[in-house]
Design an enzyme around this catalytic site. Sequence first.
Site, short mmCIF file in Angstrom:
data_model
loop_
_atom_site.label_atom_id
_atom_site.label_comp_id
_atom_site.label_asym_id
_atom_site.label_seq_id
_atom_site.Cartn_x
_atom_site.Cartn_y
_atom_site.Cartn_z
N ASP A 145 -4.75 3.76 -1.50
CA ASP A 145 -5.76 4.14 -0.51
C ASP A 145 -6.25 5.57 -0.74
O ASP A 145 -5.49 6.52 -0.58
CB ASP A 145 -5.17 4.01 0.89
CG ASP A 145 -4.99 2.56 1.30
OD1 ASP A 145 -5.99 1.81 1.24
OD2 ASP A 145 -3.87 2.17 1.65
N MET B 239 -8.72 8.45 0.50
CA MET B 239 -9.47 8.84 1.71
C MET B 239 -9.94 10.28 1.58
O MET B 239 -9.21 11.13 1.06
CB MET B 239 -8.58 8.72 2.95
CG MET B 239 -7.95 7.35 3.11
SD MET B 239 -7.05 7.23 4.67
CE MET B 239 -6.24 5.66 4.49
N HIS C 230 -1.52 -1.34 -4.11
CA HIS C 230 -2.76 -0.96 -3.42
C HIS C 230 -2.74 0.55 -3.18
O HIS C 230 -1.77 1.10 -2.66
CB HIS C 230 -2.84 -1.71 -2.09
CG HIS C 230 -4.09 -1.48 -1.31
ND1 HIS C 230 -5.27 -2.17 -1.55
CD2 HIS C 230 -4.35 -0.65 -0.28
CE1 HIS C 230 -6.19 -1.76 -0.69
NE2 HIS C 230 -5.66 -0.83 0.09
N GLY D 223 -8.40 4.14 7.70
CA GLY D 223 -8.05 5.54 7.91
C GLY D 223 -6.57 5.79 8.06
O GLY D 223 -6.08 6.84 7.67
N PHE D 224 -5.87 4.82 8.61
CA PHE D 224 -4.45 5.02 8.89
C PHE D 224 -3.67 3.73 8.69
O PHE D 224 -4.20 2.64 8.91
CB PHE D 224 -4.25 5.49 10.33
CG PHE D 224 -5.01 6.75 10.63
CD1 PHE D 224 -4.50 7.99 10.29
CD2 PHE D 224 -6.27 6.67 11.22
CE1 PHE D 224 -5.22 9.15 10.54
CE2 PHE D 224 -7.01 7.82 11.48
CZ PHE D 224 -6.49 9.07 11.14
N ASP E 268 -6.79 -6.37 4.52
CA ASP E 268 -6.11 -5.06 4.58
C ASP E 268 -6.05 -4.56 6.01
O ASP E 268 -7.09 -4.30 6.63
CB ASP E 268 -6.90 -4.09 3.69
CG ASP E 268 -6.25 -2.73 3.55
OD1 ASP E 268 -5.16 -2.52 4.10
OD2 ASP E 268 -6.86 -1.87 2.87
N GLY E 269 -4.83 -4.42 6.52
CA GLY E 269 -4.64 -3.82 7.84
C GLY E 269 -3.83 -4.70 8.77
O GLY E 269 -4.26 -5.80 9.11
N GLY E 270 -2.65 -4.23 9.13
CA GLY E 270 -1.83 -4.94 10.11
C GLY E 270 -1.21 -6.23 9.58
O GLY E 270 -0.82 -7.09 10.37
N MET F 264 -11.50 -5.76 5.90
CA MET F 264 -10.65 -4.83 6.65
C MET F 264 -10.31 -5.47 8.00
O MET F 264 -11.21 -5.83 8.77
CB MET F 264 -11.37 -3.50 6.89
CG MET F 264 -11.57 -2.65 5.65
SD MET F 264 -10.07 -2.28 4.73
CE MET F 264 -9.07 -1.44 5.97
N GLY G 39 1.09 -2.25 4.13
CA GLY G 39 1.55 -0.87 4.10
C GLY G 39 2.83 -0.68 4.87
O GLY G 39 3.94 -0.76 4.32
N SER G 40 2.71 -0.47 6.19
CA SER G 40 3.89 -0.15 7.01
C SER G 40 4.90 -1.30 7.05
O SER G 40 6.10 -1.06 7.06
CB SER G 40 3.45 0.23 8.42
OG SER G 40 2.58 -0.75 8.95
N SER H 186 0.86 -1.19 0.00
CA SER H 186 0.00 0.00 0.00
C SER H 186 0.89 1.23 0.00
O SER H 186 1.69 1.43 0.92
CB SER H 186 -0.88 0.00 1.25
OG SER H 186 -1.35 1.32 1.47
N HIS I 41 -8.62 1.37 -3.45
CA HIS I 41 -9.49 1.19 -2.28
C HIS I 41 -10.08 2.56 -1.93
O HIS I 41 -9.39 3.41 -1.39
CB HIS I 41 -8.63 0.62 -1.14
CG HIS I 41 -9.34 0.43 0.15
ND1 HIS I 41 -8.67 0.17 1.34
CD2 HIS I 41 -10.66 0.44 0.48
CE1 HIS I 41 -9.53 0.04 2.32
NE2 HIS I 41 -10.76 0.22 1.84
N MET J 61 -12.01 4.89 0.25
CA MET J 61 -12.58 5.11 1.59
C MET J 61 -13.19 6.49 1.56
O MET J 61 -12.71 7.44 2.20
CB MET J 61 -11.47 4.99 2.64
CG MET J 61 -11.06 3.54 2.88
SD MET J 61 -9.44 3.40 3.65
CE MET J 61 -8.42 3.51 2.20
N GLY K 271 -0.28 1.35 9.80
CA GLY K 271 0.46 1.06 11.02
C GLY K 271 -0.36 0.64 12.22
O GLY K 271 0.13 0.69 13.35
C1 DX5 Z 1 -5.98 1.54 6.10
C2 DX5 Z 1 -5.67 1.29 4.65
C3 DX5 Z 1 -4.59 0.30 4.45
C4 DX5 Z 1 -3.26 0.69 5.03
C5 DX5 Z 1 -2.68 -0.55 5.61
O1 DX5 Z 1 -7.05 2.39 6.18
O2 DX5 Z 1 -6.81 0.85 3.94
O3 DX5 Z 1 -4.46 -0.08 3.10
O4 DX5 Z 1 -2.35 1.22 4.11
O5 DX5 Z 1 -1.55 -0.22 6.31
P1 DX5 Z 1 -0.87 -1.25 7.30
O6 DX5 Z 1 -0.43 -2.43 6.47
O7 DX5 Z 1 0.28 -0.47 7.87
O8 DX5 Z 1 -1.88 -1.64 8.32
ZN ZN Z 2 -6.45 -0.05 1.90
#
Ligand code: DX5
Ligand code: ZN
Length: 219
Positions: A34, A36, A32, A141-142, A174-176, A136, A196-197, A7, A65, A67, A144
């Site tokens: 994002d 927002m 990916h 939204g964020f 998606d997420g963590g 999800m 992402g992170s 991401s 994606h 949002m 990490g």
């Molecule tokens: C969160 C996003 C994700 C985000 C995931 O709102 O939709 O795509 O980039 O980031 P990590 O992998 O750090 O959770």
């Molecule tokens: Zn995403």
Amino acid sequence: MAMIAPSILSADFSRLCEEVKAAEEAGADVIHVDVMDGMFVPNITIGPLIVKAVHRCSSLPLDVHLMIEKPERYVPEFVQAGAHWLTVHAEACTHLHRTLEHIREEGARCGVALNPATPLTAIDYVLDDLDLVLVMSVNPGFGGQEFIPESLRKLRTLRDTLKARSLSPVVAVDGGIKPENIGAVAEAGAELFVMGSAFYGAKDYGAVVRKSRENLGDA
Ligand code: DX5
Ligand code: ZN
């Protein structure tokens, strides 16, 4: 075949094109993106202009994606910008079925994302029309944030439902997600892993992909 989808939310935006190319060189399968709007989620990120620029940087398919509230307003813009999959949130669409049809008519594959608290029943009656389901595993939204373990149960239930109905949309999560938990998430039924992170926060992107594939068992 499992797909790794870095991401760009966690990338260095001052070198965005290089970061996208680096993901491709590291062995990623998908990029990916994002989007927002500061309404559906508190954060504001990017629009179709940047998606178009990212599309020009790499030949990898873009998983966009959205949002954003009322995503139906921007379907043609994001498809023309190069979205391969265009994913909207079930919670953000009053007329979800119509929006999915619109995405397909514009020429992209359609996806629906579900927040952690949204039950799978929200997509029961559109499941046959979906190319991708995005579970999800954090509140959007964020980047990490910590993976929410209950997402595994949702993924397993989704896998059973798809099997029972002989459907095969891409199951994305998606997420963590990180190399350390990717194996368990795959076992629960996911096949596209947004990262992402854990990806862009690493020094060696190639090592993240290799470690992920090792833990997925298809390295
Ligand atoms: C969160 C996003 C994700 C985000 C995931 O709102 O939709 O795509 O980039 O980031 P990590 O992998 O750090 O959770
Ligand atoms: Zn995403």
